[in-house]
Design a protein around this motif. Structure first.
Motif, mmCIF file in Angstrom:
data_model
loop_
_atom_site.group_PDB
_atom_site.id
_atom_site.type_symbol
_atom_site.label_atom_id
_atom_site.label_comp_id
_atom_site.label_asym_id
_atom_site.label_seq_id
_atom_site.Cartn_x
_atom_site.Cartn_y
_atom_site.Cartn_z
ATOM 1 N N ARG A 106 2.392 1.701 -3.544
ATOM 2 C CA ARG A 106 1.423 2.160 -4.549
ATOM 3 C C ARG A 106 1.053 3.632 -4.360
ATOM 4 N N SER A 107 1.040 4.078 -3.129
ATOM 5 C CA SER A 107 0.624 5.462 -2.874
ATOM 6 C C SER A 107 1.776 6.455 -2.960
ATOM 7 N N GLU A 108 3.005 6.016 -2.601
ATOM 8 C CA GLU A 108 4.124 6.954 -2.536
ATOM 9 C C GLU A 108 5.308 6.567 -3.416
ATOM 10 N N GLY A 109 5.231 5.414 -4.084
ATOM 11 C CA GLY A 109 6.315 5.001 -4.963
ATOM 12 C C GLY A 109 7.314 4.089 -4.265
ATOM 13 N N GLU A 163 11.039 2.926 4.863
ATOM 14 C CA GLU A 163 10.433 1.806 5.562
ATOM 15 C C GLU A 163 11.478 0.787 6.013
ATOM 16 N N SER A 222 9.871 5.223 -1.502
ATOM 17 C CA SER A 222 9.423 5.370 -0.108
ATOM 18 C C SER A 222 9.790 4.153 0.737
ATOM 19 N N GLU A 246 0.828 -1.204 0.000
ATOM 20 C CA GLU A 246 0.000 0.000 0.000
ATOM 21 C C GLU A 246 0.865 1.258 0.000
ATOM 22 N N LYS A 247 1.944 1.206 0.756
ATOM 23 C CA LYS A 247 2.873 2.343 0.815
ATOM 24 C C LYS A 247 3.520 2.575 -0.545
#
Length: 278
Positions: A89-92, A99, A95, A86-87
């Motif tokens: 897909r939303s921020e590339g 993490e 990102s 999810e991270k």
């Protein structure tokens, strides 16, 4: 920490001492230094002789892990990977570098860093598969060492009994001493069987089980992070990873990242409900 090893060994010795008390056996008659020295000393010695000194030292260093090894629920791993998807897909994919710093697991941290660095998918798969193989091989080497000790110990105990019985035959002229001598002779066999089944084999089985669980966890992470790199849809990725795990193993445990993601979704849902209510 999973306490299975501690509980199992304590219960086993508890049952033994319970039997000793019920039978009226004198405990000091079993704690004889000579047979114990032979069984434990010779068993460890022949175990070392059957492998390399480096592997032997590594095996004994792995003993604490048999007691303190963590069993991470597969559901926790799946939740963390879905949150990473999810991270991404939303921020590339870049990102994921941030993490990587939030995770203590070197395997996952290295995988995320390589994704952020733009490593090719096939090259990353080969790299991670090699890392899994090398890490699991080290754990299984320790397990194999203790399993070999479990095989040697009973035979070493029999050798001790034969040596003691030889001493018994030398004292046939003293019938009054034969009973205690024969009883002492079988103590070596007792400790050989006891050490094998109460200590060495449980250690070997435990370390092998931890290695199997760790391999399964890293395999889940491998497939998960490669799917994240390929841009898989988070929900479908979660279903795919669940299909790789036995149903009974999916119960319990949501990862921190997965809980955070669920919390964010719940927060968004609450905000929408408030807007509709207004």
């Amino acid at each position: 920490m999973d306490p299975a090893t501690i509980i199992g060994i304590l219960l086993a010795f508890g049952a033994l001492f319970g039997m000793i008390k019920l039978e009226g056996v004198h405990i000091e008659g079993l704690l004889l230094p000579a047979p114990m020295l032979l069984v434990f000393g010779a068993t460890i010695a022949v175990g070392i002789a059957g492998t390399t000194l480096k592997d032997s030292i590594a095996a004994f260093k792995a003993i604490p892990r048999a007691f303190t090894g963590k069993v991470i629920p597969p559901q926790s791993v799946i939740d963390d990977v879905v949150a990473l998807a999810e991270k991404a897909r939303s921020e590339g994919l870049l990102s994921l570098e941030a993490e990587a710093e939030k995770h203590d697991d070197p395997f996952l941290k290295g995988a995320l860093q390589n994704i952020a660095d733009g490593t090719d998918g096939e090259e990353l798969r080969i790299l991670l598969e090699d890392e899994i193989e090398s890490r699991v091989a080290a754990d299984r080497s320790a397990a194999k060492f203790f399993m070999s000790l479990g095989g040697y110990a009973p035979t070493v105990g029999i050798i001790g009994t034969v040596v003691s019985l030889t001493h018994v035959l030398e004292n046939l002229a003293s019938p009054d001493e034969l009973g205690p001598l024969i009883a002492a002779a079988f103590v070596a066999t007792l400790w050989g069987l006891l050490s094998a089944n109460f200590i060495w084999l449980p250690f070997g089985s435990r370390l092998k089980k931890l290695a199997d669980l760790d391999e399964a966890r890293m395999t889940l992470l491998l497939e998960g992070v490669l799917a994240v790199q390929a841009g898989s849809q988070p929900r479908l990725l979660g279903e795919r990873l669940k299909a790789m795990v036995p149903v009974q193993s999916l119960k319990g445990g949501a990862g921190k990242a997965g809980k955070a993601a669920k919390g964010e979704k719940a927060g968004k849902g609450t905000a929408k409900d408030q807007e509709l209510a207004a």
